[in-house]
Scaffold this motif. Sequence first.
Motif, PDB file in Angstrom:
ATOM      1  N   PHE A  24      -4.297   6.356   8.350  1.00 27.33           N
ATOM      2  CA  PHE A  24      -3.508   6.584   7.148  1.00 27.33           C
ATOM      3  C   PHE A  24      -2.940   5.390   6.407  1.00 27.33           C
ATOM      4  N   CYS A  25      -3.335   4.182   6.768  1.00 24.60           N
ATOM      5  CA  CYS A  25      -2.805   3.021   6.048  1.00 24.60           C
ATOM      6  C   CYS A  25      -3.601   2.764   4.785  1.00 24.60           C
ATOM      7  N   ILE A  26      -3.571   3.683   3.885  1.00 24.94           N
ATOM      8  CA  ILE A  26      -4.377   3.562   2.677  1.00 24.94           C
ATOM      9  C   ILE A  26      -3.535   3.974   1.483  1.00 24.94           C
ATOM     10  N   THR A  27      -4.032   3.690   0.289  1.00 19.35           N
ATOM     11  CA  THR A  27      -3.248   4.012  -0.900  1.00 19.35           C
ATOM     12  C   THR A  27      -3.560   5.419  -1.423  1.00 19.35           C
ATOM     13  N   ARG A  59       1.262   4.155  -3.068  1.00 19.34           N
ATOM     14  CA  ARG A  59       1.070   5.573  -2.787  1.00 19.34           C
ATOM     15  C   ARG A  59       2.294   6.387  -3.200  1.00 19.34           C
ATOM     16  N   LYS A  99       5.975   5.224  11.161  1.00 18.15           N
ATOM     17  CA  LYS A  99       4.755   5.204  10.348  1.00 18.15           C
ATOM     18  C   LYS A  99       3.699   4.275  10.928  1.00 18.15           C
ATOM     19  N   CYS A 100       2.447   4.648  10.745  1.00 19.00           N
ATOM     20  CA  CYS A 100       1.395   3.712  11.117  1.00 19.00           C
ATOM     21  C   CYS A 100       1.415   2.581  10.103  1.00 19.00           C
ATOM     22  N   HIS A 101       1.110   1.392  10.578  1.00 20.65           N
ATOM     23  CA  HIS A 101       1.246   0.219   9.715  1.00 20.65           C
ATOM     24  C   HIS A 101       0.234  -0.839  10.102  1.00 20.65           C
ATOM     25  N   LYS A 144      -3.858   3.469  13.416  1.00 20.18           N
ATOM     26  CA  LYS A 144      -3.737   2.863  12.101  1.00 20.18           C
ATOM     27  C   LYS A 144      -4.825   3.277  11.112  1.00 20.18           C
ATOM     28  N   ALA A 181       0.839  -1.203   0.000  1.00 19.15           N
ATOM     29  CA  ALA A 181       0.000   0.000   0.000  1.00 19.15           C
ATOM     30  C   ALA A 181       0.880   1.261   0.000  1.00 19.15           C
ATOM     31  N   TYR A 182       1.958   1.213   0.762  1.00 15.85           N
ATOM     32  CA  TYR A 182       2.886   2.358   0.777  1.00 15.85           C
ATOM     33  C   TYR A 182       3.612   2.507  -0.567  1.00 15.85           C
TER      34      TYR A 182
END
Lengths: 272, 177
Positions: free
Chosen positions: B126-129, A159, B175-177, B123, A155-156
């Motif tokens: 912000f754990c999105i594309t 992005r 980072k949030c993960h 989490k 996902a990272y």
Amino acid sequence: MQKHLFTYLLHLADNALVLGQRNAEWTGHGPVLEQDIAITNISLDLIGQARHFYQYAAKGFNQMAAEEKTAADQLLPRIWKSYGRELEEDDLAMLRDEHQYRNLLITELPKGDWAFSILRQYFFSVFQFYQYEALQCSTDPDIAAIAEKSIKETAYHVRWSAEWVIRLGDGTNESHQRIRQALSELWMFTGEFFEASPFETSLASTGTGADPAAIKQKWMDAVSVVFSEAGLDIPVAPALQSGGKKGIHTEYMGYLLAEMQFLQRTYPNAQW
Amino acid sequence: MNGQDQYRQEIHSMEKQKIMELLYEVKDPEVPVLSILDLGIVREVKVYTEEDQQKVEISITPTYSGCPAMDVISMDIRLKLIEKGYRHVVIRQQLSPAWTTDWMTEEGKNKLRSYGIAPPNPKQQFCITEMFQEELVNCPRCNSTHTNLISQFGSTACKAMYKCLDCTETFDYFKCH
């Protein structure tokens, strides 16, 4: 473990390892330090994902019945056969020959300029993201666990690379020119993502694997959104280059393996 | 359950307590203020007796697939336990459920902050594309929210790089993960 599953695990691992190796070539050569670190961090994630698949493939192979092992013989590293010990993850990564690799051709192409590496990463990451999304529901609990773990990393990657595609496409004249050039070189390799090989078709039918053809529309939709932001058009040219899933590679693959495998081939079983 | 079994079970739970305390001393080699318990990567500790020998089984889950610290952490756990006389130690790697920064303890987050690393946001945020999201990250030095993302990937896979526009320090964000 059946041969199809063994092949599929190698395919998933090889994609991640080969692209990880290519991205690692940016170490010390990125356009700015922060992005040099970013793309090599992506390498690290990909190589870690590859390790999980190779570990599972090696474990599955070691537990195969004799006739199943014979069926998988063509995929086994020749040198390992002389070692007289169980198969390990490193043997699969470091000792197979070019024709035994099952990675997509797009992953092995030389890194090119920054625009090329970015666009390749973006195309691959979007595909990998949807592939892992499907594999999280695999009937094979090991595959589902690896996918669940990996998709968070991917996902990272999606992005980060999408933002860069837009930055380059919608940036200066030069950056736009470069990413358009990259697009014209890369597009022909994108069709292979969705072209199901016999092992994928077989595993998708049992719910173990993901059907790549089913990912095509989602991939197209995601790419269209980013391309419209980036001022790029989806090419009309057909994307016909394929062969990686059958072990037929581009002329670049041998050089990549020569560099990556040098140490294990020259100093067998070396540890460091 | 007979008396001997019960006795054994009590011993096992006391041993488990001791092992947890030992694990608290095992640190993340990349962020040495955090113990592996703060990080939330220890999923299970089992103590049992087999063939008259006491055995310990510890399940850990990797933070990131390629994190080189994982091999070091496994080795450190083993060394720590051997040092205290636990000879039969099995360390298992468990992938599912996948590790998330939500498992990091509050104590761990405070330790990170005083070490100069901004702790992870929850989490779901912000754990999105989604692209170009502005994530609110507080500067661990001056607590300002006036910060800028420099790079989504920092000195290790688990961190991003930020700059504080008030105190002008650059800092790592877990980072949030």
